[in-house]
Structure formats: structure tokens, C-alpha cells
Design an enzyme around this catalytic site. Structure first.
Site, short mmCIF file in Angstrom:
data_model
loop_
_atom_site.label_atom_id
_atom_site.label_comp_id
_atom_site.label_asym_id
_atom_site.label_seq_id
_atom_site.Cartn_x
_atom_site.Cartn_y
_atom_site.Cartn_z
N SER A 154 14.21 140.33 54.66
CA SER A 154 15.03 140.18 55.87
C SER A 154 16.23 141.14 55.87
O SER A 154 17.36 140.72 56.15
CB SER A 154 15.51 138.73 56.02
OG SER A 154 15.87 138.45 57.35
N LEU A 205 17.04 143.08 58.03
CA LEU A 205 17.59 143.13 59.39
C LEU A 205 18.19 141.79 59.79
O LEU A 205 18.46 141.56 60.98
CB LEU A 205 16.50 143.52 60.40
CG LEU A 205 15.82 144.87 60.19
CD1 LEU A 205 14.84 145.15 61.31
CD2 LEU A 205 16.84 145.98 60.07
N GLY A 206 18.41 140.91 58.81
CA GLY A 206 19.01 139.62 59.12
C GLY A 206 18.19 138.84 60.13
O GLY A 206 18.71 138.32 61.12
N LEU A 208 20.05 142.29 63.30
CA LEU A 208 20.74 143.57 63.15
C LEU A 208 20.12 144.70 63.97
O LEU A 208 20.71 145.78 64.07
CB LEU A 208 20.80 143.97 61.67
CG LEU A 208 21.88 143.23 60.85
CD1 LEU A 208 21.59 143.35 59.35
CD2 LEU A 208 23.26 143.77 61.18
N GLY A 230 20.05 144.48 67.00
CA GLY A 230 20.88 144.42 68.19
C GLY A 230 20.21 143.77 69.38
O GLY A 230 20.81 143.67 70.46
N LYS A 231 18.99 143.26 69.19
CA LYS A 231 18.24 142.75 70.34
C LYS A 231 18.78 141.44 70.91
O LYS A 231 18.40 141.07 72.03
CB LYS A 231 16.75 142.59 69.98
CG LYS A 231 16.45 141.59 68.88
CD LYS A 231 14.96 141.62 68.55
CE LYS A 231 14.60 140.70 67.39
NZ LYS A 231 13.17 140.80 67.06
N GLY A 275 15.99 140.11 62.07
CA GLY A 275 15.82 140.92 63.28
C GLY A 275 17.10 141.05 64.10
O GLY A 275 17.16 141.85 65.04
N TYR A 325 1.33 132.25 54.01
CA TYR A 325 1.47 133.01 55.26
C TYR A 325 0.22 132.86 56.11
O TYR A 325 -0.86 132.58 55.58
CB TYR A 325 1.68 134.50 54.95
CG TYR A 325 3.03 134.84 54.38
CD1 TYR A 325 4.08 133.93 54.36
CD2 TYR A 325 3.27 136.10 53.84
CE1 TYR A 325 5.32 134.26 53.82
CE2 TYR A 325 4.50 136.45 53.31
CZ TYR A 325 5.52 135.52 53.30
OH TYR A 325 6.73 135.87 52.76
#
Length: 339
Positions: A218, A220-221, A225, A227-228, A223, A53
């Protein structure tokens, strides 16, 4: 904050873990330290990083995340922190580690070199959870597990885990450890979210039967999920906004996987469920991930402080049976939205 055991080990962690892969690229050191402080104050004691990272992988900053986390941890009570990091396995198509000239593997040389460098960057005498970042099905499992066992016996590592592993690889490593009498994997860190439930096909059963904990990343998949990306939105600086503008085949494939039509259709319905339940989709997705018996801790990630509030709202939150049923209905009707 609930604490859960990692596998069959003696290590207990908060059921939310803060991932750090943006620290040093999207997030500067001062902001990263503020994020880590807020997490610790909120009761999160589990933090995950990696020698490769921050992301995207680049020789100009590889290792910077561990440096940032190490300087933060230096001023804290080390015993109160569960620190996880990873050794890079073979470089794969979409995630090529720049460590050791890109010639990463899970042999003795690579593992020993990696752990010594991580200990130095993290400014600590031991790593609580040491994970293989990518599987290496070409290197003998005996060498990998024997080398990792040596680190445990030397006190440099407390417990072991793997990441992005398959059912075959996890069972092969566990069988090898049992045959040799070495330390075993107690965790597996794989992608798992409402939009990607493939872990439940086979690996869920392996974890339950073998006493291995999932540390899902992850949730939020990517990010999505949150909705952005709905209604054609392309937020400035967001990962898939950048990928959709790139011409590379890898970026296009990833964008279509995470933010393709089926994933966005699923997300739209999840966002509606969250709205009806009176919470943000980020809170809902984080709470959903925690609400599985094979999960020890859900790894979240942020690039800015303001993203923490919706995650913190999932602390001690248990979704109702009605909400869980509604989510399951979506994932049953839109099967494998990420392919």
C-alpha cells in the site's frame, strides 16, 4: 531495474513487486495476465499473492488469485520468476480469511494444508517466499517456526517472511529460530507509505539490526495518494468510495483511517510536490518507498492496465534531496495522518 537481496537470503528481487490481490474480483483473468506480462517485460521479476486472495475476502472466490497467477506462470520460465504467497494467520477484525472455515492459525495443520493447496493452485513445485499473512501470537512460536523450517528443508519453500507483524512478534520469531536452529524470517510485509510512516518508529531499527527486509504494501496509502479522493471526489468503483457508502463500522473506520481529513490534507500537499517535480503522485509515492535502505522491494497493485504507466515511471527513478526534504516536511507537520 535494481535488484536487492531479501534479508540475509540468497534471493534477489526487483525493487518493485507486483501485488495481485485484485485478480479474480476487480480484475478478470485475461486482464490480469496482460498486467503480469507487461510487468515481466518491464523487468519486474517479483510477484506477491496469498491463499486468501482476492479481496474483499469471500468464500465464493477465495483462492482464485493463485489459480489465475498459476495459469499465467505455467507458460513462463519458472527460474526467472520470484513468486511469493502467504498462509492465513488468525482471522482479524477487518480481514477475516474464509479459508478452512475461518479457523485459520499458524499451527502445523494449517501451515501444511495451506502450502500444499498453494503449490497446487500455483502449479509449481516450490514457492520462493512463503509468508505468514497475519501474526498468531497465541500459537507457540516453536511450532510455527519448526513447521516452516520443515517446508524449507523439503524444498517446497526457499525463504520465509512474515506480514502485518509487530516488533515484538518479529523479534520473538527471530529469537525462536536462533534458539532452535531453524530457518528464519528474512522479510516483513507491512503497510508503509508517505501517509503511514509508523514502521519507522520501531520496526525500521529491528530490520536494520537483524538483517530483515521490509516489503512495503500500500505505498499509495490505499490509493489515496494518487489524489483521486481530493476535493470530495468519490471515483466509481474505488475502494473507499464503496466504504464511505457502507454502513458497517469496519468500513467506516477504514475509510476514516485511509481517507480521513488529515490523510487528505497530507495527500493534497504531496500532490503539489509531485506536480512541481514534474511527475504523477503515483510515481512519486512509489519512488519514495523504494528510497529506503531497509526496503527490498515495494509492492504495488493495479486493477487495470492503464495504471501501470505511472508505476513504471518510478523504475530507476531516484527522487532528489529537495523532493525528499519537502516530503519529510509534510509528514513532520502532519504527523501520523492515518492515525
Amino acid at each position: 531495474m535494481e535488484h536487492r537481496r531479501i534479508g540475509k537470503s540468497a534471493v534477489y528481487v526487483s525493487d518493485i513487486c507486483m501485488g495481485t490481490m485484485t485478480f479474480g474480483s476487480q480484475t478478470d483473468e485475461a486482464a490480469a495476465h496482460r498486467i503480469l506480462d507487461r510487468c515481466l517485460d518491464a523487468g519486474i521479476n517479483f510477484f506477491d499473492t496469498a491463499e486468501g486472495y482476492p479481496v474483499p475476502p469471500d468464500i465464493k472466490w477465495v483462492g482464485r488469485t493463485e489459480d489465475i497467477v498459476g495459469r499465467w506462470m505455467k507458460g513462463k520460465n519458472r527460474d526467472a520468476i520470484i513468486m511469493a504467497t502467504k498462509v492465513s494467520g488468525p482471522s482479524h477484525t477487518w480481514f477475516k480469511s474464509p479459508k478452512r472455515g475461518g479457523m485459520t492459525a499458524l499451527d502445523r495443520h494449517n501451515i501444511v494444508t495451506a502450502v500444499e493447496e498453494s503449490l497446487r493452485r500455483l502449479q509449481t513445485d516450490y514457492i520462493d517466499l512463503y509468508q505468514t499473512h497475519w501474526p498468531d501470537h497465541g500459537t507457540g512460536y516453536d511450532e510455527t517456526m519448526e513447521t516452516l523450517d520443515e517446508l524449507v528443508r523439503a524444498g517446497k519453500v526457499r525463504v520465509l517472511g512474515c506480514s502485518n507483524e509487530t516488533s515484538y512478534g518479529l523479534m520473538k520469531s527471530l529469537a525462536t529460530s536462533e534458539r532452535l536452529g531453524t530457518a528464519r524470517y528474512h522479510s516483513i510485509q507491512n503497510n508503509f507509505s508517505i501517509n503511514n510512516r509508523r514502521f519507522e518508529d520501531e520496526l525500521k531499527q529491528v530490520c536494520r539490526q537483524e538483517g530483515v527486509s521490509l516489503l512495503p504494501y500500500s505505498p499509495l496509502g490505499g490509493g489515496v495518494l494518487s489524489g483521486k479522493y481530493l476535493d470530495g471526489a468519490r471515483p466509481e468503483g474505488a475502494r473507499f468510495s464503496r466504504y464511505l457508502e457502507m454502513t458497517g463500522a469496519r468500513q467506516a473506520e477504514m475509510a476514516q483511517r485511509f481517507a480521513g481529513p488529515r490523510a487528505l490534507e497530507s495527500t493534497m500537499r504531496i500532490v503539489e510536490i509531485a506536480k512541481e517535480a514534474g511527475m504523477s503522485p503515483v510515481t512519486l509515492a512509489t519512488a519514495w518507498s523504494k528510497q529506503h535502505d531497509f526496503v527490498a522491494s515495494t509492492i504495488v497493485g493495479v486493477s487495470t492496465e492503464d495504471q501501470l504507466d505511472d508505476i513504471f515511471a518510478a523504475i530507476d527513478l531516484k527522487l532528489s534531496a529537495e523532493v525528499m526534504t519537502a516530503i519529510h516536511k509534510v509528514t513532520k507537520e502532519i504527523l501520523y495522518p492515518m492515525g
